[in-house]
Design an enzyme around this catalytic site. Sequence first.
Site, mmCIF file in Angstrom:
data_model
loop_
_atom_site.group_PDB
_atom_site.id
_atom_site.type_symbol
_atom_site.label_atom_id
_atom_site.label_comp_id
_atom_site.label_asym_id
_atom_site.label_seq_id
_atom_site.Cartn_x
_atom_site.Cartn_y
_atom_site.Cartn_z
ATOM 1 N N ASP A 188 16.040 29.072 6.822
ATOM 2 C CA ASP A 188 15.825 29.743 8.119
ATOM 3 C C ASP A 188 16.225 31.216 7.987
ATOM 4 O OD1 ASP A 188 15.709 28.839 11.373
ATOM 5 O OD2 ASP A 188 16.819 30.688 10.910
ATOM 6 N N ASN A 196 12.248 41.005 15.216
ATOM 7 C CA ASN A 196 11.160 41.134 16.196
ATOM 8 C C ASN A 196 11.482 42.181 17.252
ATOM 9 O OD1 ASN A 196 9.128 39.384 15.356
ATOM 10 N ND2 ASN A 196 10.055 37.612 16.328
ATOM 11 N N HIS A 201 6.672 42.523 16.540
ATOM 12 C CA HIS A 201 6.194 41.212 16.088
ATOM 13 C C HIS A 201 5.440 41.287 14.762
ATOM 14 C CE1 HIS A 201 4.791 37.069 16.887
ATOM 15 N NE2 HIS A 201 5.836 37.048 17.707
ATOM 16 N N ASP A 205 6.113 39.191 11.407
ATOM 17 C CA ASP A 205 5.119 38.415 10.639
ATOM 18 C C ASP A 205 5.169 38.776 9.155
ATOM 19 O OD1 ASP A 205 4.351 37.246 12.973
ATOM 20 O OD2 ASP A 205 2.364 38.172 13.079
ATOM 21 N N GLU A 230 10.284 30.602 12.022
ATOM 22 C CA GLU A 230 10.825 31.233 10.804
ATOM 23 C C GLU A 230 11.643 30.208 10.040
ATOM 24 O OE1 GLU A 230 13.534 30.497 12.999
ATOM 25 O OE2 GLU A 230 14.640 32.207 12.151
#
Length: 307
Positions: A188, A196, A201, A205, A230
């Site tokens: 994680d 973010n 965003h 990504d 994630e």
Amino acid sequence: YVSKESPAAFDYVMRMLTRIRKNPGIKVLVVDDSASYRQFLRENLERHRYQVLEAEDAKQALEILHRDKLIKLVLSDNDMPGMDGVRMTSTIRRFLDHDRLAIIGISGNQDPTMTTRFIKAGADDFLQKPFNFEEFFCRVTRNVEFVENLESLKETADRDPLTGLSNRRHFFEQVMQLKNGYGVAVLDIDHFKRVNDQYGHDVGDQVICNTARLMEQFFPDGIVARFGGEEFVILSPSPIELDMVCRLESLRLALESCILTTVKGGLRYTVSIGVAASDMPEISRLLKLADERLYHAKQHGRNQVCG
Ligand code: GH3
Ligand code: MG
Ligand code: MG
Ligand code: MG
């Protein structure tokens, strides 16, 4: 001429032209004991730029299909010495499904049950000799397109669109086929919400994709999947926990050293990882254990592998 005839015929010709442009590289296997008939089909298929392979009997055809996984279509005669076309078709269907290979039976045999026998054995279509070449190409094209559509549907169903990794469903599908023990890691990204919030965003990504690529690099022999936002899972064929902890530690260090270029300057990030391994294939227990260890890693300062 064609457009005057009907718009549908015009569409058909346009589709055929697009098709022919796509054909180079599409492999078709022609199975027939008659060398002259194989040559006849080869010449016609090659005119439409298909790549043609030939087999003179079922045995040779099965060998070729085991060796060459890119063949999309088999055109097979029925009456051949040794195994006939119908039996060969049912043998092929034991290891290659309709989403991988189309089979068209061809026969000059006047037996009216021939079509049914081919289809029941697993053929997708049938041609009665003599046929005209317009019909031949309609059937060849439609069957090749059907396999390609199924392939792309399967790809869409199995993969996460952002990273191209296996999704959760496909991960379990692959794991269920494993007979031996293995190791499992749950990874994680740390404080991902901050990435973010601070960078947007799109950069988030980018971080997810970078993580995916490195996981694949460090575990080329394993299964890497994106389970959600994630959060990722890695399955390694080694059931020895220490092996996996070492490799994950190298992965963690590699990720920690990455500097991603963004409009707001270089970005660094870290990940936390929980691991569990066993000699037995027991996926749900291992995932639960790895998840608990990931939670432990998060509680104890993040950026660490916990086994
Ligand atoms: P922790 O270190 O405890 O894991 O903190 P965190 O901020 O990483 O944890 P959390 O799970 O609360 O945050 C995950 C965030 O991931 C929330 C969500 O908006 C974001 N996210 C989920 N999917 C995507 C995605 O596809 N792209 C981007 N950019 N963000 C995503
Ligand atoms: Mg024959
Ligand atoms: Mg997180
Ligand atoms: Mg999370």
